[in-house]
Design a protein around this motif. Structure first.
Motif, PDB file in Angstrom:
ATOM      1  N   ARG A 132      -7.579  -1.580   5.354  1.00 56.15           N
ATOM      2  CA  ARG A 132      -7.235  -0.256   5.895  1.00 56.15           C
ATOM      3  C   ARG A 132      -8.493   0.566   6.151  1.00 56.15           C
ATOM      4  O   ARG A 132      -9.381   0.622   5.303  1.00 56.15           O
ATOM      5  CB  ARG A 132      -6.351   0.479   4.882  1.00 56.15           C
ATOM      6  CG  ARG A 132      -4.902   0.026   4.929  1.00 56.15           C
ATOM      7  CD  ARG A 132      -4.088   0.885   5.847  1.00 56.15           C
ATOM      8  NE  ARG A 132      -3.980   2.218   5.348  1.00 56.15           N
ATOM      9  CZ  ARG A 132      -2.856   2.728   4.799  1.00 56.15           C
ATOM     10  NH1 ARG A 132      -1.779   2.003   4.700  1.00 56.15           N
ATOM     11  NH2 ARG A 132      -2.822   3.973   4.376  1.00 56.15           N
ATOM     12  N   TRP A 154     -14.839  -0.726  -5.057  1.00 58.27           N
ATOM     13  CA  TRP A 154     -14.308  -0.734  -6.425  1.00 58.27           C
ATOM     14  C   TRP A 154     -13.902  -2.145  -6.853  1.00 58.27           C
ATOM     15  O   TRP A 154     -14.187  -2.569  -7.977  1.00 58.27           O
ATOM     16  CB  TRP A 154     -13.099   0.220  -6.508  1.00 58.27           C
ATOM     17  CG  TRP A 154     -12.414   0.095  -7.834  1.00 58.27           C
ATOM     18  CD1 TRP A 154     -12.757   0.726  -9.002  1.00 58.27           C
ATOM     19  CD2 TRP A 154     -11.314  -0.766  -8.149  1.00 58.27           C
ATOM     20  NE1 TRP A 154     -11.935   0.316 -10.014  1.00 58.27           N
ATOM     21  CE2 TRP A 154     -11.048  -0.604  -9.526  1.00 58.27           C
ATOM     22  CE3 TRP A 154     -10.529  -1.656  -7.414  1.00 58.27           C
ATOM     23  CZ2 TRP A 154     -10.018  -1.292 -10.172  1.00 58.27           C
ATOM     24  CZ3 TRP A 154      -9.512  -2.343  -8.049  1.00 58.27           C
ATOM     25  CH2 TRP A 154      -9.264  -2.167  -9.422  1.00 58.27           C
ATOM     26  N   LEU A 155     -13.264  -2.864  -5.940  1.00 59.17           N
ATOM     27  CA  LEU A 155     -12.769  -4.202  -6.245  1.00 59.17           C
ATOM     28  C   LEU A 155     -13.921  -5.126  -6.652  1.00 59.17           C
ATOM     29  O   LEU A 155     -13.816  -5.888  -7.622  1.00 59.17           O
ATOM     30  CB  LEU A 155     -12.062  -4.758  -5.006  1.00 59.17           C
ATOM     31  CG  LEU A 155     -11.091  -5.915  -5.164  1.00 59.17           C
ATOM     32  CD1 LEU A 155      -9.972  -5.564  -6.128  1.00 59.17           C
ATOM     33  CD2 LEU A 155     -10.479  -6.260  -3.796  1.00 59.17           C
ATOM     34  N   VAL A 183      -3.409  -6.172  -1.907  1.00 57.31           N
ATOM     35  CA  VAL A 183      -4.876  -6.044  -2.020  1.00 57.31           C
ATOM     36  C   VAL A 183      -5.526  -6.291  -0.658  1.00 57.31           C
ATOM     37  O   VAL A 183      -6.393  -5.540  -0.209  1.00 57.31           O
ATOM     38  CB  VAL A 183      -5.427  -7.014  -3.089  1.00 57.31           C
ATOM     39  CG1 VAL A 183      -6.950  -7.061  -3.048  1.00 57.31           C
ATOM     40  CG2 VAL A 183      -4.957  -6.584  -4.474  1.00 57.31           C
ATOM     41  N   ALA A 187      -4.740  -3.429   1.761  1.00 51.49           N
ATOM     42  CA  ALA A 187      -5.451  -2.205   1.355  1.00 51.49           C
ATOM     43  C   ALA A 187      -6.927  -2.328   1.732  1.00 51.49           C
ATOM     44  O   ALA A 187      -7.537  -1.388   2.239  1.00 51.49           O
ATOM     45  CB  ALA A 187      -5.290  -1.979  -0.141  1.00 51.49           C
ATOM     46  N   ALA A 188      -7.486  -3.526   1.498  1.00 53.51           N
ATOM     47  CA  ALA A 188      -8.913  -3.742   1.792  1.00 53.51           C
ATOM     48  C   ALA A 188      -9.202  -3.578   3.277  1.00 53.51           C
ATOM     49  O   ALA A 188     -10.294  -3.155   3.665  1.00 53.51           O
ATOM     50  CB  ALA A 188      -9.324  -5.136   1.325  1.00 53.51           C
ATOM     51  N   VAL A 232       0.862  -1.179   0.000  1.00 50.33           N
ATOM     52  CA  VAL A 232       0.000   0.000   0.000  1.00 50.33           C
ATOM     53  C   VAL A 232       0.908   1.243   0.000  1.00 50.33           C
ATOM     54  O   VAL A 232       1.422   1.592  -1.053  1.00 50.33           O
ATOM     55  CB  VAL A 232      -1.028  -0.003   1.150  1.00 50.33           C
ATOM     56  CG1 VAL A 232      -2.049   1.123   0.953  1.00 50.33           C
ATOM     57  CG2 VAL A 232      -1.764  -1.347   1.218  1.00 50.33           C
ATOM     58  N   SER A 254     -13.777   2.252   0.221  1.00 48.61           N
ATOM     59  CA  SER A 254     -13.968   2.587  -1.194  1.00 48.61           C
ATOM     60  C   SER A 254     -13.204   1.615  -2.091  1.00 48.61           C
ATOM     61  O   SER A 254     -13.656   1.279  -3.191  1.00 48.61           O
ATOM     62  CB  SER A 254     -13.552   4.032  -1.478  1.00 48.61           C
ATOM     63  OG  SER A 254     -12.188   4.189  -1.174  1.00 48.61           O
ATOM     64  N   PHE A 255     -12.068   1.119  -1.610  1.00 51.60           N
ATOM     65  CA  PHE A 255     -11.280   0.180  -2.413  1.00 51.60           C
ATOM     66  C   PHE A 255     -12.037  -1.139  -2.598  1.00 51.60           C
ATOM     67  O   PHE A 255     -12.118  -1.686  -3.700  1.00 51.60           O
ATOM     68  CB  PHE A 255      -9.922  -0.057  -1.743  1.00 51.60           C
ATOM     69  CG  PHE A 255      -9.034  -1.018  -2.468  1.00 51.60           C
ATOM     70  CD1 PHE A 255      -8.569  -0.732  -3.752  1.00 51.60           C
ATOM     71  CD2 PHE A 255      -8.670  -2.218  -1.885  1.00 51.60           C
ATOM     72  CE1 PHE A 255      -7.758  -1.628  -4.439  1.00 51.60           C
ATOM     73  CE2 PHE A 255      -7.850  -3.120  -2.561  1.00 51.60           C
ATOM     74  CZ  PHE A 255      -7.394  -2.822  -3.839  1.00 51.60           C
ATOM     75  N   VAL A 256     -12.632  -1.627  -1.519  1.00 51.45           N
ATOM     76  CA  VAL A 256     -13.361  -2.905  -1.588  1.00 51.45           C
ATOM     77  C   VAL A 256     -14.577  -2.766  -2.519  1.00 51.45           C
ATOM     78  O   VAL A 256     -14.867  -3.665  -3.322  1.00 51.45           O
ATOM     79  CB  VAL A 256     -13.786  -3.365  -0.173  1.00 51.45           C
ATOM     80  CG1 VAL A 256     -14.764  -4.532  -0.240  1.00 51.45           C
ATOM     81  CG2 VAL A 256     -12.561  -3.761   0.644  1.00 51.45           C
ATOM     82  N   LEU A 282      -8.513   3.640   3.412  1.00 48.83           N
ATOM     83  CA  LEU A 282      -8.681   3.311   1.997  1.00 48.83           C
ATOM     84  C   LEU A 282      -9.664   2.176   1.754  1.00 48.83           C
ATOM     85  O   LEU A 282     -10.244   2.067   0.676  1.00 48.83           O
ATOM     86  CB  LEU A 282      -7.324   2.857   1.420  1.00 48.83           C
ATOM     87  CG  LEU A 282      -6.169   3.846   1.476  1.00 48.83           C
ATOM     88  CD1 LEU A 282      -4.854   3.138   1.203  1.00 48.83           C
ATOM     89  CD2 LEU A 282      -6.406   4.936   0.449  1.00 48.83           C
ATOM     90  N   GLY A 283      -9.797   1.304   2.751  1.00 45.01           N
ATOM     91  CA  GLY A 283     -10.488   0.037   2.563  1.00 45.01           C
ATOM     92  C   GLY A 283     -11.901   0.134   2.001  1.00 45.01           C
ATOM     93  O   GLY A 283     -12.183  -0.466   0.955  1.00 45.01           O
TER      94      GLY A 283
END
Ligand code: G1P
Length: 319
Positions: free
Chosen positions: A293, A303-304, A287, A290-291, A43, A299-301, A296-297
């Motif tokens: 966190r 998007w993922l 990944v 990041a998920a 990350v 919004s990242f999850v 960040l987590g």
């Protein structure tokens, strides 16, 4: 001197930790042509900083990093960066300023240079003058241990109970044993440790094999990169000829000590470990972390999930 009533964490201040970081990082070329593998970000934090943070969390603050040619950026990372800090201060960006200062203030980091890459055992042996006649820890940078799961602390407690050396073991699928040092073990009465949930059995190690074929593996208990070693290891390393890959193997030196009746114990880790040693594992670690966190987590999850759905839909349309 620590009192007999001091906690494991208080006693841990006495231990030094050695982190070998002299490898060439060939699995990540060309990224590692000019950047040390140990500084590749997980990350936004270099892999090596996670390792130092894990040591500090266990109470170990005296760190020796074994570096090689082209690893100067590691030294810069754990030092102050006056110009950058002044610029961030001027901008009033206190969060980033803190993150920049953190790595410089985290631990007392020293360096020794391993002239030639002659293997993990040789790298650890370079630490002998720094360590002296004391028990010490070795941490390998390719294995990240989740900060929520204790490993080093319980290993230090097992070493205090049994003496000798202690290695971290983890059950791996049989077809993966050839990627690791592998242990033959026998049951032992576990000492009273402040056992966290991330620790399974404590075992006595009777033999070790570096990177065996699945047929030759004495078990599926693999060494993961955490060791608590007694200073006898240095004499054993001096007596260990080059082994697998023509390199002096730490596993072979411990095998020698075990064959001479020196106590070697294993602590079976059942917590979360992230391998960052090759590209696929590295990507999975990035990944996953990041998920998880907080910043960040979420919004990242989200998007993922969308990305995976679109990716699979496109694939099924085009096939
Ligand atoms: C080293 C050790 C091996 C251990 C592994 C853990 O191998 O030699 O015994 O199982 O680390 O990550 P490397 O991965 O450096 O080849």
């Amino acid at each position: 001197m620590s009192s007999p009533h001091s906690t494991a964490r208080e006693r841990a201040h006495a231990y030094k930790v050695v982190i070998p970081a002299a490898g060439l990082g060939t699995r990540f070329l060309p990224a590692t042509k000019a950047i040390p593998k140990e500084l590749l970000p997980i990350v936004d934090t270099p892999a090596l900083q996670y390792i130092v943070e894990e040591a500090v969390d266990a109470g170990l603050k005296q760190v020796l990093v074994i570096v090689g040619r082209g690893k100067e950026a590691i030294i810069d990372h754990f030092d102050h960066a006056p110009e950058l800090e002044a610029a961030l201060e001027k901008k009033g960006d206190s969060d980033r300023l803190k993150s920049v200062q953190r790595s410089a203030e985290l631990a007392d980091v020293h360096y020794i240079r391993q002239g030639e890459p002659r293997g993990l055992g040789h790298a650890v042996n370079c630490a002998a003058p720094y360590v002296g006649q004391e028990v010490f820890a070795v941490m390998l940078g390719d294995d990240l241990i989740d900060a929520r799961d204790d490993l080093l602390g319980p290993m230090l407690e097992v070493q205090q109970a049994f003496g000798g050396c202690v290695v971290a073991l983890m059950e791996v699928p049989h077809d993966q044993v050839s990627m690791y040092g592998c242990a033959a073990v026998e049951a032992v009465q576990a000492p009273a440790i402040s056992a966290p949930r991330s620790i399974g059995d404590v075992v006595r190690i009777t033999d070790l094999v570096e990177k065996p074929t699945p047929e030759d593996a004495p078990s599926n208990l693999a060494i993961i990169g955490r060791y608590v070693l007694s200073p006898e290891i240095f004499d054993a390393l001096d007596r260990t000829p080059p082994g697998r890959g023509g390199e002096v193997q730490l596993t072979d030196a411990m095998k020698l000590l075990a064959s001479e009746g020196h106590p070697i114990h294993g602590v079976v880790f059942t917590g979360r470990r992230y391998d960052t040693g090759d590209r696929g594992d590295y990507l999975r670690a990035v990944v996953r972390l990041a998920a998880e966190r907080e910043d960040l987590g979420p919004s990242f999850v989200e998007w993922l999930g969308e990305f995976l759905h679109e990716f699979q839909t496109e694939r099924s349309v085009s096939s």
